[in-house]
Design a protein around this motif. Sequence first.
Motif, mmCIF file in Angstrom:
data_model
loop_
_atom_site.group_PDB
_atom_site.id
_atom_site.type_symbol
_atom_site.label_atom_id
_atom_site.label_comp_id
_atom_site.label_asym_id
_atom_site.label_seq_id
_atom_site.Cartn_x
_atom_site.Cartn_y
_atom_site.Cartn_z
ATOM 1 N N ALA A 3 34.504 22.747 35.623
ATOM 2 C CA ALA A 3 34.501 24.087 36.213
ATOM 3 C C ALA A 3 35.859 24.363 36.850
ATOM 4 N N PRO A 4 36.289 25.627 36.873
ATOM 5 C CA PRO A 4 37.563 25.952 37.521
ATOM 6 C C PRO A 4 37.504 25.668 39.019
ATOM 7 N N GLU A 7 37.033 30.628 41.249
ATOM 8 C CA GLU A 7 36.534 31.669 40.345
ATOM 9 C C GLU A 7 36.271 32.928 41.164
ATOM 10 N N ASN A 9 35.151 36.758 41.120
ATOM 11 C CA ASN A 9 34.366 37.632 40.252
ATOM 12 C C ASN A 9 34.199 39.014 40.870
ATOM 13 N N SER A 29 39.033 40.045 39.054
ATOM 14 C CA SER A 29 38.399 38.820 38.550
ATOM 15 C C SER A 29 39.459 37.913 37.931
ATOM 16 N N THR A 31 40.309 33.254 37.257
ATOM 17 C CA THR A 31 39.982 31.856 37.543
ATOM 18 C C THR A 31 41.269 31.067 37.761
ATOM 19 N N ASP A 33 42.426 26.904 37.501
ATOM 20 C CA ASP A 33 42.044 25.525 37.213
ATOM 21 C C ASP A 33 42.708 24.560 38.189
ATOM 22 N N ASP A 78 30.452 29.683 47.651
ATOM 23 C CA ASP A 78 30.828 31.091 47.618
ATOM 24 C C ASP A 78 31.428 31.433 48.975
#
Length: 344
Positions: A3-4, A7, A9, A29, A31, A33, A78
């Motif tokens: 998963a990054p 992220e 959004n 939005s 991402t 890494d 989050d």
Amino acid sequence: MSAPLLEVNNLKVSFKMFAGEVQAVRGVSFTLDKGEVLAIVGESGCGKSVTAQTIMRLTPTPPSFIKDGSIIFDGKTDVTKLSEKQMMKIRGQEMGMIFQDPMTSLNPTMTVGAQIAEGIRKHEKLSKSAAMRRAVELLTLVGISNPGERINQYPHEMSGGMRQRVMIAIALACHPKLLIADEPTTALDVTIQAQIMDVMRDIQEKTGTAIILITHDLGVVAEMAQRVIVMYAGKVVEQGDLNDIFYKSQHPYTWGLLSSVPRLDSDKKAALASIPGTPPDLFAPPKGCAFAARCPYAMKICQEQDPEHLPVSGPTHTAACWLMHPDAPKVERPVAAGGGVTHV
């Protein structure tokens, strides 16, 4: 595939003002890494810094508030749902930030050693002497000579370049996974800018820290970044890897940014290109494409409907422009944009 690290959004951030609501970030939005360097570029007021500060939850609330969206950090958290107490555990330890002006960001009443050691003692529970030893190591890492003496100096006793190095040391003190650099070379002369970027590049290679670089300097982007996001009026208008943006860009705003970069191989008497007009008022953003009023290729639909992101040269290179539509007239990319940064 892992998963990054980050992220973002559909992030929307506004400010409640006496005159109304300023829609500073309007559905961003992207991402990031692990170990990647991502640059966010655009004019002043396009939402770059607000996006970065929101990731760290540093925008003052009120007047700012997150209208919509999520910021997923390290695949599980989050950030938008965390309390201030929970964020204090993440800031410094998991995320670090280098601010624009180190003179106003550093505490003038504390020595630089104490300011570096403060975060280390808070997050890693080290003794004062152990934290100060780490501070000396960090000053060495960022290239400050005589670190054993410098830790006892105050910010006003240092040059602008040295203060910026101290800011980098503070941001890296607890080995964060994410480092956000908000205009890290602003107000520094060209030589010192180059030194600061060398320090950041060297640290990134040694530690593997992921970096979000906020800047309007495309020369800095060419040196550091692997991927680039172009923002305008609170939105992402184009994104892709470094070569995509510099040599295969498709959005007229990106062309304008690239064309405004001076070239060493051009006629010295030639006027430097600029983008006419001014950005839209974000109290009342336009219904269609925000760049339409300044775009020489604008069509009727540009005024009426905001374009969606469409793939350009691959899944990671997208642009939000009606010129990408199959029925749009064919427009040749300006020559200046094709090589405008070759010699930066």
